[in-house]
Design an enzyme around this catalytic site. Structure first.
Site, PDB file in Angstrom:
ATOM      1  N   ARG A 524       8.951  -7.871   2.417  1.00  0.00           N
ATOM      2  CA  ARG A 524       8.414  -7.265   1.194  1.00  0.00           C
ATOM      3  C   ARG A 524       9.257  -6.043   0.851  1.00  0.00           C
ATOM      4  NH1 ARG A 524       2.988  -4.055   0.227  1.00  0.00           N
ATOM      5  NH2 ARG A 524       2.693  -4.374  -1.998  1.00  0.00           N
ATOM      6  N   PHE A 529      10.038   2.313  -3.893  1.00  0.00           N
ATOM      7  CA  PHE A 529       8.755   2.457  -3.208  1.00  0.00           C
ATOM      8  C   PHE A 529       8.930   2.323  -1.700  1.00  0.00           C
ATOM      9  CE2 PHE A 529       4.350   0.418  -2.377  1.00  0.00           C
ATOM     10  CZ  PHE A 529       3.892   1.601  -1.844  1.00  0.00           C
ATOM     11  N   GLN A 532       9.264  -3.380   3.881  1.00  0.00           N
ATOM     12  CA  GLN A 532       8.264  -3.720   4.901  1.00  0.00           C
ATOM     13  C   GLN A 532       8.754  -4.862   5.778  1.00  0.00           C
ATOM     14  OE1 GLN A 532       4.266  -3.930   3.389  1.00  0.00           O
ATOM     15  NE2 GLN A 532       3.593  -5.325   4.989  1.00  0.00           N
ATOM     16  N   ASN A 571      -1.308  -2.192   6.854  1.00  0.00           N
ATOM     17  CA  ASN A 571      -2.619  -2.699   7.255  1.00  0.00           C
ATOM     18  C   ASN A 571      -3.314  -3.369   6.077  1.00  0.00           C
ATOM     19  OD1 ASN A 571      -3.987  -0.679   5.674  1.00  0.00           O
ATOM     20  ND2 ASN A 571      -3.699   0.787   7.342  1.00  0.00           N
ATOM     21  N   PHE A 582       6.264  -0.214   7.520  1.00  0.00           N
ATOM     22  CA  PHE A 582       7.110  -0.075   6.340  1.00  0.00           C
ATOM     23  C   PHE A 582       7.807   1.284   6.350  1.00  0.00           C
ATOM     24  CE2 PHE A 582       2.861   1.372   5.155  1.00  0.00           C
ATOM     25  CZ  PHE A 582       3.096   2.560   4.480  1.00  0.00           C
ATOM     26  N   LEU A 591      -0.823   7.371  -0.154  1.00  0.00           N
ATOM     27  CA  LEU A 591      -1.036   6.580   1.057  1.00  0.00           C
ATOM     28  C   LEU A 591      -1.598   7.415   2.203  1.00  0.00           C
ATOM     29  CD1 LEU A 591       2.226   4.410   1.083  1.00  0.00           C
ATOM     30  CD2 LEU A 591       0.000   3.841   0.120  1.00  0.00           C
ATOM     31  N   HIS A 595      -2.808   5.036   5.930  1.00  0.00           N
ATOM     32  CA  HIS A 595      -1.836   4.396   6.824  1.00  0.00           C
ATOM     33  C   HIS A 595      -1.366   5.415   7.858  1.00  0.00           C
ATOM     34  CE1 HIS A 595      -1.344   0.771   4.291  1.00  0.00           C
ATOM     35  NE2 HIS A 595      -1.621   1.606   3.296  1.00  0.00           N
TER      36      HIS A 595
END
Length: 635
Positions: A524, A529, A532, A571, A582, A591, A595
């Protein structure tokens, strides 16, 4: 603007009289004739409007006082552990907090100044606890479980004082007496049955009465109104009933102002083909609130049984509200929607409840966006508590007392004096809450946990054998201090924070040494951004921890997503960490507290940027050409 000021402004907006549209030209700054020199302008005042404005001002000030005695912090201050997920938490009027978990354990805690203290631990049941209840006077507590037992506790002496061995599997329990009654009556419902058994909580297992004509279908909720000495029960067929305890021979309450149910709105649940899952009674006894399977919160007038207000908390309504107000980021809201769908299929859905504040002006209940504080008179939401937290709160209880209150009466002269002992006597409003699939209960107060150096998640339980083995492995291998991801595009050097999040770094280190990450792809990639990886299937839904199951978050206030190249655990919700992680390429503060940050890239930044700019499938966010991790080395 602070949340309190925002709330005050909202209330003032609703209460202020409408502005006069016919404003004088000079008031608007429009060019026009001035007043003649020496002429005095006298405004005509309507005495009725003046009185109304003053009354509105007083009401707003009064509301603000009540709001100040509610928790206001967005983040939970502390959390404490049980071995298994919690099913019940309650605050007694004697300042005890009692928690119960599904594995049959009950813990007593005492409210102290700015904290709570552990008092006693009971291994109460061999089976799963299905329900618990605390008496209105705060002296009696009981639990029922599928091992066919009822355990009764003396709260003030924190001791188990009675045990009833039943001949049926219990489902719900509720104390139905008030201080001074001849018997400490306890109502217990039979699982998958319409029958209700009434026992003496200090007696034996012989029931005082067996009620089998009140309902025709299994009872799903029960509550007691001590002011009017009335029991309220609802069944899965949508029927809702009033009845009394042994004092009034289990008859229909004489205090009710309706004779037939058709004169009330108690058929509301059956009419909408739903049933209520919880009932809460206001402190004055004049109102009660229900939460139903259709996710609507209904507030009724008790004496008339009339519906006063209905609040829609369905997924559709919350989604529309999110689109209008943007409470959360789209990614976070999507995660919470997934948790909500999981919750609806789970037995914990029945654990959600509501509570009235001590003034009966506000109703509090948990939603997927946090604990919602609703002004009952206007129906408006004046505050969210715990909105940034990713935990789906369920069972909540409210404390609004003063832990250090004096037994002696405090006079006005004493309050006016500069007495340091009296300065400590201040209210400490707190919400104690259980979460979906959470082995902790959470405390929300007016204190910001980020201003403290201590960890807000208290590890008050002894480690399991599994955790002890894990600890031994960790000590023998030592946590890695640094790691290098050897990718096909170059090396990425990471500094790991083993001192702040040891379990997360241990999971990463052991996986790296075992070659777990070898040949994993960056499945991903989102430009500007993050990137991952860590999923052996490459689909984004695989991977597991070194223990074979999800493990808890290790959120540290000093480790934030405030910088680019932060390494963090991926998660699917709270405490669902596996092996995926990531690396951000920009600051991502939204975030935080969702996380676990466990490292930062200090070399190979260009490699991270290169991967983040790879061409990807816009639908799957997966690069067209696989970018692999060849191996991971640690030191």
């Amino acid at each position: 603007m602070t949340e309190e000021k925002t709330v005050e402004k909202t209330i003032l907006k609703r209460s202020a009289p409408a502005a006069d549209e016919n404003v004088a030209p000079e008031a608007e700054g429009v060019v026009g004739p001035d007043k003649a020199a020496g002429e005095e302008f006298v405004e005509e005042v309507n005495p009725e409007e003046d009185v109304t404005a003053k009354r509105a001002k007083l009401v707003n000030e009064e509301m603000q006082v009540y709001l100040e005695n509610l928790p206001s912090c967005d983040f939970y201050e502390k959390s404490y552990m049980h071995r298994e997920p919690l099913v019940h938490v309650v605050v007694s009027s004697t300042d005890f907090i009692i928690t119960a978990s599904v594995d049959g354990h009950v813990k007593f805690w005492k409210k102290m100044t700015d904290s709570i203290e552990f008092v006693k631990h009971f291994r109460a049941h061999l089976g799963r606890i299905s329900d618990a209840s605390c008496s209105n006077c705060g002296t009696m507590y009981c639990t029922v479980a599928d091992d066919k037992t009822v355990k009764v506790y003396d709260v003030t002496n924190f001791d188990m004082c009675n045990m009833l061995n039943l001949e049926f599997v219990p489902s719900l329990c509720q104390w139905i007496f008030r201080s001074g009654d001849a018997a400490n009556a306890l109502a217990v419902t039979e699982k998958d049955s319409h029958r209700i058994f009434v026992f003496d909580g200090k007696g034996d297992k012989t029931p005082l009465q067996v009620l089998d004509s009140i309902h025709r279908k299994p009872v799903c909720c029960i509550a007691y109104n001590p002011v009017y000495e009335t029991v309220m029960t609802g069944d899965v067929g949508g029927m809702f009933e009033y009845w009394t305890g042994p004092k009034y021979f289990y008859e229909f309450p004489p205090s009710a102002k309706f004779k037939y149910k058709t004169d009330s709105d108690l058929y509301e649940f059956a009419k909408n083909k739903t049933h209520c899952t919880s009932i809460s009674v206001s402190n004055s006894g004049k109102m009660f609130a229900t939460i139903a399977m259709d996710r609507k919160v209904r507030i009724f007038k008790f004496l008339t049984g009339k519906l006063h207000r209905e609040l829609d908390e369905s997924v559709k309504a919350v989604t529309e509200s999110q689109q209008e107000h943007d409470y959360l980021s789209n990614m976070e809201f999507g995660k919470r929607l997934a948790v909500e769908k999981d919750l609806q299929k789970n037995e914990f859905f029945y654990r959600s409840n509501s509570v009235f504040d001590e003034s009966d002006n506000f109703l509090l209940y948990p939603t997927m966006i946090g604990v919602k504080v609703v002004h009952i008179k206007t129906g408006g939401c004046v505050r969210f508590i715990g909105q940034p937290e990713s935990i789906r709160l369920l069972s909540i209880t409210l404390y609004q007392g003063c832990p250090n209150k004096s037994s002696a009466a405090v006079t006005m002269d004493m309050k006016a004096s500069s007495n340091p002992a009296l300065d400590m006597m201040h209210n400490d409003p707190c919400i104690f809450a259980c979460g979906f699939k959470q082995k902790r209960f959470f405390i929300f107060s007016n204190r910001d946990p980020h201003k403290k150096d201590t960890d807000r998640d208290v590890f008050n339980e002894k480690p399991t054998k599994e955790e002890q083995v894990s600890s031994a492995v960790s000590k023998s291998n030592q946590l890695a201090d640094k790691a290098v991801l050897h990718t096909v595009l170059g090396d990425i050097h990471i500094q790991l924070f083993g001192d702040k999040c040891p379990k997360t770094v241990e999971n990463f280190s052991v996986h790296a040494r075992n070659g777990y990450f070898n040949n994993h792809i960056f499945h991903r990639v989102i430009k500007s951004f993050m990137i991952q990886t860590g999923d052996p299937t490459g689909s984004g839904s695989g991977g597991e921890s070194i223990w074979g199951h999800d493990f808890e978050d290790e959120i540290d206030p000093s480790l934030r997503h405030d910088k680019a190249f932060t390494v963090s655990m991926a998660n699917s919700g709270p405490c669902s960490n596996g092996s995926q992680f990531f690396i951000t390429v920009v600051p991502t503060p939204w975030l935080d507290n969702k996380h676990t940050v466990f490292g930062r890239v200090f070399k190979g930044l260009d490699v991270v940027k290169m991967i983040s700019e790879a061409k990807v499938n816009p639908r799957t966010e997966k690069p067209y050409e696989d970018i692999k991790i060849v191996s991971v080395s640690t030191s």
